[in-house]
Design a protein around this motif. Structure first.
Motif, PDB file in Angstrom:
ATOM      1  N   ARG A  61       8.179   8.040  23.301  1.00 19.65           N
ATOM      2  CA  ARG A  61       8.718   8.056  21.992  1.00 19.65           C
ATOM      3  C   ARG A  61      10.231   7.819  22.096  1.00 19.65           C
ATOM      4  O   ARG A  61      10.966   8.342  22.895  1.00 19.65           O
ATOM      5  CB  ARG A  61       8.705   9.676  21.355  1.00 19.65           C
ATOM      6  CG  ARG A  61       7.161   9.719  21.019  1.00 19.65           C
ATOM      7  CD  ARG A  61       7.015  11.334  20.378  1.00 19.65           C
ATOM      8  NE  ARG A  61       5.731  11.684  20.668  1.00 19.65           N
ATOM      9  CZ  ARG A  61       4.972  12.362  21.727  1.00 19.65           C
ATOM     10  NH1 ARG A  61       5.782  12.309  23.026  1.00 19.65           N
ATOM     11  NH2 ARG A  61       4.002  12.352  21.628  1.00 19.65           N
ATOM     12  N   PHE A  62      10.724   6.754  21.293  1.00 20.36           N
ATOM     13  CA  PHE A  62      11.905   6.185  21.166  1.00 20.36           C
ATOM     14  C   PHE A  62      12.687   6.556  20.212  1.00 20.36           C
ATOM     15  O   PHE A  62      12.158   6.362  19.187  1.00 20.36           O
ATOM     16  CB  PHE A  62      11.847   4.423  21.233  1.00 20.36           C
ATOM     17  CG  PHE A  62      11.412   4.006  22.813  1.00 20.36           C
ATOM     18  CD1 PHE A  62      12.100   3.668  23.679  1.00 20.36           C
ATOM     19  CD2 PHE A  62       9.870   3.661  22.654  1.00 20.36           C
ATOM     20  CE1 PHE A  62      11.786   2.924  24.769  1.00 20.36           C
ATOM     21  CE2 PHE A  62       9.388   3.190  24.046  1.00 20.36           C
ATOM     22  CZ  PHE A  62      10.143   2.824  24.833  1.00 20.36           C
ATOM     23  N   TYR A  63      13.733   7.132  20.418  1.00 20.28           N
ATOM     24  CA  TYR A  63      14.934   7.690  19.441  1.00 20.28           C
ATOM     25  C   TYR A  63      15.926   7.014  19.539  1.00 20.28           C
ATOM     26  O   TYR A  63      16.310   6.275  20.515  1.00 20.28           O
ATOM     27  CB  TYR A  63      14.973   9.305  19.566  1.00 20.28           C
ATOM     28  CG  TYR A  63      13.584  10.211  19.629  1.00 20.28           C
ATOM     29  CD1 TYR A  63      13.261  10.557  18.404  1.00 20.28           C
ATOM     30  CD2 TYR A  63      12.906  10.513  20.601  1.00 20.28           C
ATOM     31  CE1 TYR A  63      12.057  11.176  18.091  1.00 20.28           C
ATOM     32  CE2 TYR A  63      12.061  11.368  20.530  1.00 20.28           C
ATOM     33  CZ  TYR A  63      11.473  11.819  19.115  1.00 20.28           C
ATOM     34  OH  TYR A  63      10.396  12.398  18.987  1.00 20.28           O
ATOM     35  N   PRO A  64      16.862   6.905  18.505  1.00 18.40           N
ATOM     36  CA  PRO A  64      17.999   6.152  18.566  1.00 18.40           C
ATOM     37  C   PRO A  64      19.049   6.494  19.749  1.00 18.40           C
ATOM     38  O   PRO A  64      19.603   5.857  20.104  1.00 18.40           O
ATOM     39  CB  PRO A  64      18.841   6.675  17.154  1.00 18.40           C
ATOM     40  CG  PRO A  64      17.823   7.000  16.248  1.00 18.40           C
ATOM     41  CD  PRO A  64      16.788   7.684  17.194  1.00 18.40           C
ATOM     42  N   ASP A  65      18.990   7.790  20.320  1.00 14.81           N
ATOM     43  CA  ASP A  65      19.897   8.238  21.376  1.00 14.81           C
ATOM     44  C   ASP A  65      19.362   8.921  22.497  1.00 14.81           C
ATOM     45  O   ASP A  65      20.067   8.770  23.539  1.00 14.81           O
ATOM     46  CB  ASP A  65      20.842   9.566  21.005  1.00 14.81           C
ATOM     47  CG  ASP A  65      19.953  10.568  20.285  1.00 14.81           C
ATOM     48  OD1 ASP A  65      18.675  10.481  20.112  1.00 14.81           O
ATOM     49  OD2 ASP A  65      20.531  11.642  20.419  1.00 14.81           O
ATOM     50  N   LYS A  66      17.828   8.774  22.723  1.00 13.89           N
ATOM     51  CA  LYS A  66      17.172   9.184  23.689  1.00 13.89           C
ATOM     52  C   LYS A  66      15.964   8.595  23.831  1.00 13.89           C
ATOM     53  O   LYS A  66      15.129   7.875  22.981  1.00 13.89           O
ATOM     54  CB  LYS A  66      17.059  10.630  23.802  1.00 13.89           C
ATOM     55  CG  LYS A  66      16.245  11.254  22.723  1.00 13.89           C
ATOM     56  CD  LYS A  66      16.555  12.737  22.715  1.00 13.89           C
ATOM     57  CE  LYS A  66      15.850  13.308  21.382  1.00 13.89           C
ATOM     58  NZ  LYS A  66      16.140  14.986  21.205  1.00 13.89           N
ATOM     59  N   LEU A  67      14.937   9.071  25.044  1.00 22.27           N
ATOM     60  CA  LEU A  67      13.715   8.469  25.384  1.00 22.27           C
ATOM     61  C   LEU A  67      12.850   9.901  25.709  1.00 22.27           C
ATOM     62  O   LEU A  67      13.443  10.489  26.574  1.00 22.27           O
ATOM     63  CB  LEU A  67      13.522   7.383  26.098  1.00 22.27           C
ATOM     64  CG  LEU A  67      12.081   6.949  26.760  1.00 22.27           C
ATOM     65  CD1 LEU A  67      11.068   6.566  25.583  1.00 22.27           C
ATOM     66  CD2 LEU A  67      12.177   6.022  27.927  1.00 22.27           C
ATOM     67  N   GLU A  68      11.735  10.132  25.053  1.00 25.54           N
ATOM     68  CA  GLU A  68      11.055  11.123  25.560  1.00 25.54           C
ATOM     69  C   GLU A  68       9.827  10.493  25.960  1.00 25.54           C
ATOM     70  O   GLU A  68       8.971   9.764  25.573  1.00 25.54           O
ATOM     71  CB  GLU A  68      10.493  12.034  24.371  1.00 25.54           C
ATOM     72  CG  GLU A  68       9.694  13.213  24.779  1.00 25.54           C
ATOM     73  CD  GLU A  68       9.406  14.247  23.470  1.00 25.54           C
ATOM     74  OE1 GLU A  68       8.795  15.005  23.443  1.00 25.54           O
ATOM     75  OE2 GLU A  68      10.097  13.764  22.349  1.00 25.54           O
ATOM     76  N   ILE A  69       9.340  11.080  27.324  1.00 27.02           N
ATOM     77  CA  ILE A  69       8.223  10.675  28.161  1.00 27.02           C
ATOM     78  C   ILE A  69       7.294  11.755  28.102  1.00 27.02           C
ATOM     79  O   ILE A  69       7.722  12.924  28.798  1.00 27.02           O
ATOM     80  CB  ILE A  69       8.690  10.110  29.351  1.00 27.02           C
ATOM     81  CG1 ILE A  69       9.776   8.983  29.182  1.00 27.02           C
ATOM     82  CG2 ILE A  69       7.350   9.573  30.108  1.00 27.02           C
ATOM     83  CD1 ILE A  69      10.370   8.474  30.209  1.00 27.02           C
ATOM     84  N   THR A  70       5.993  11.819  27.686  1.00 29.20           N
ATOM     85  CA  THR A  70       4.962  12.863  28.003  1.00 29.20           C
ATOM     86  C   THR A  70       3.966  12.161  28.889  1.00 29.20           C
ATOM     87  O   THR A  70       3.207  11.214  28.442  1.00 29.20           O
ATOM     88  CB  THR A  70       4.360  13.274  26.638  1.00 29.20           C
ATOM     89  OG1 THR A  70       5.567  13.711  25.674  1.00 29.20           O
ATOM     90  CG2 THR A  70       3.557  14.396  26.921  1.00 29.20           C
ATOM     91  N   GLN A  71       3.473  13.014  29.583  1.00 26.66           N
ATOM     92  CA  GLN A  71       2.490  12.578  30.657  1.00 26.66           C
ATOM     93  C   GLN A  71       1.557  13.713  30.719  1.00 26.66           C
ATOM     94  O   GLN A  71       1.836  14.964  30.922  1.00 26.66           O
ATOM     95  CB  GLN A  71       2.966  12.455  32.317  1.00 26.66           C
ATOM     96  CG  GLN A  71       3.895  11.171  32.240  1.00 26.66           C
ATOM     97  CD  GLN A  71       4.563  11.224  33.511  1.00 26.66           C
ATOM     98  OE1 GLN A  71       4.800  12.091  34.232  1.00 26.66           O
ATOM     99  NE2 GLN A  71       4.928   9.793  33.670  1.00 26.66           N
ATOM    100  N   ILE A  72       0.299  13.463  30.499  1.00 23.37           N
ATOM    101  CA  ILE A  72      -1.064  14.655  30.436  1.00 23.37           C
ATOM    102  C   ILE A  72      -2.055  13.845  31.313  1.00 23.37           C
ATOM    103  O   ILE A  72      -2.780  12.795  30.995  1.00 23.37           O
ATOM    104  CB  ILE A  72      -1.427  14.941  28.973  1.00 23.37           C
ATOM    105  CG1 ILE A  72      -0.206  15.289  28.179  1.00 23.37           C
ATOM    106  CG2 ILE A  72      -2.318  15.988  28.923  1.00 23.37           C
ATOM    107  CD1 ILE A  72      -0.393  15.480  26.712  1.00 23.37           C
ATOM    108  N   LYS A  73      -2.548  14.924  32.245  1.00 21.69           N
ATOM    109  CA  LYS A  73      -3.737  14.637  32.874  1.00 21.69           C
ATOM    110  C   LYS A  73      -4.773  15.696  32.527  1.00 21.69           C
ATOM    111  O   LYS A  73      -4.714  17.086  32.840  1.00 21.69           O
ATOM    112  CB  LYS A  73      -3.504  14.424  34.350  1.00 21.69           C
ATOM    113  CG  LYS A  73      -4.902  14.071  35.166  1.00 21.69           C
ATOM    114  CD  LYS A  73      -4.687  14.072  36.696  1.00 21.69           C
ATOM    115  CE  LYS A  73      -5.622  13.748  37.537  1.00 21.69           C
ATOM    116  NZ  LYS A  73      -6.566  12.488  37.106  1.00 21.69           N
TER     117      LYS A  73
END
Length: 145
Positions: A61-73
């Motif tokens: 998920r790209f935001y104007p000031d940061k990036l959020e990365i989610t990983q699920i198994k």
């Protein structure tokens, strides 16, 4: 092998001929062994990194000031998660980013990268993402030509 060929072509005596043959044989045997060893070690490490298998889902998920990365198994039964990770990073944490014809490569170091296939983008456009990465990474972002 090149050193052996040069030794044979530019030889001054019989010893240079033998040395040239030795380098050619050594190069012909050593190079494939090193390539084989690297492939075996890569396969060993890939199998040992169970968490990042093809069943692991990643969301960016790209935001104007940061990036959020989610990983699920998911577990084998699919009801609960065997592994879940959520990371949030400012764009300044990235070593560099590159756009290719088919994907984006976000480097967190020289050896580690996140690969985001362009056809997996769900919202926004490629132009929007290029503008966002360019604004936040500046010269660290290389666009495909």
């Amino acid at each position: 092998m090149l050193l052996g060929i040069l030794g044979i072509v530019c030889r001054e005596d019989v010893q240079d001929l033998f040395l040239g043959v030795y380098f050619i044989v050594f190069g012909a045997i050593f190079s494939p062994l090193v390539i084989l060893l690297v492939k075996v070690l890569q396969n060993y490490h890939i199998k040992s990194f169970y968490i990042m298998s093809s069943e692991t889902l990643q969301a960016f998920r790209f935001y104007p000031d940061k990036l959020e990365i989610t990983q699920i198994k998911k577990c084998g039964n699919g009801e609960e998660n065997e592994f879940e990770d959520n990371a949030v990073a400012k764009y300044s944490c990235f070593f560099k980013a590159e756009e290719t014809k088919d994907a984006y490569f976000l480097f967190i170091s020289r050896m580690q990268t996140f690969v985001i296939p362009k056809n997996d983008l769900k919202q926004g456009t490629i132009g929007d993402l290029n503008d966002l990465l360019s604004a936040n990474l500046g010269r660290k972002f290389k666009r495909c030509k």
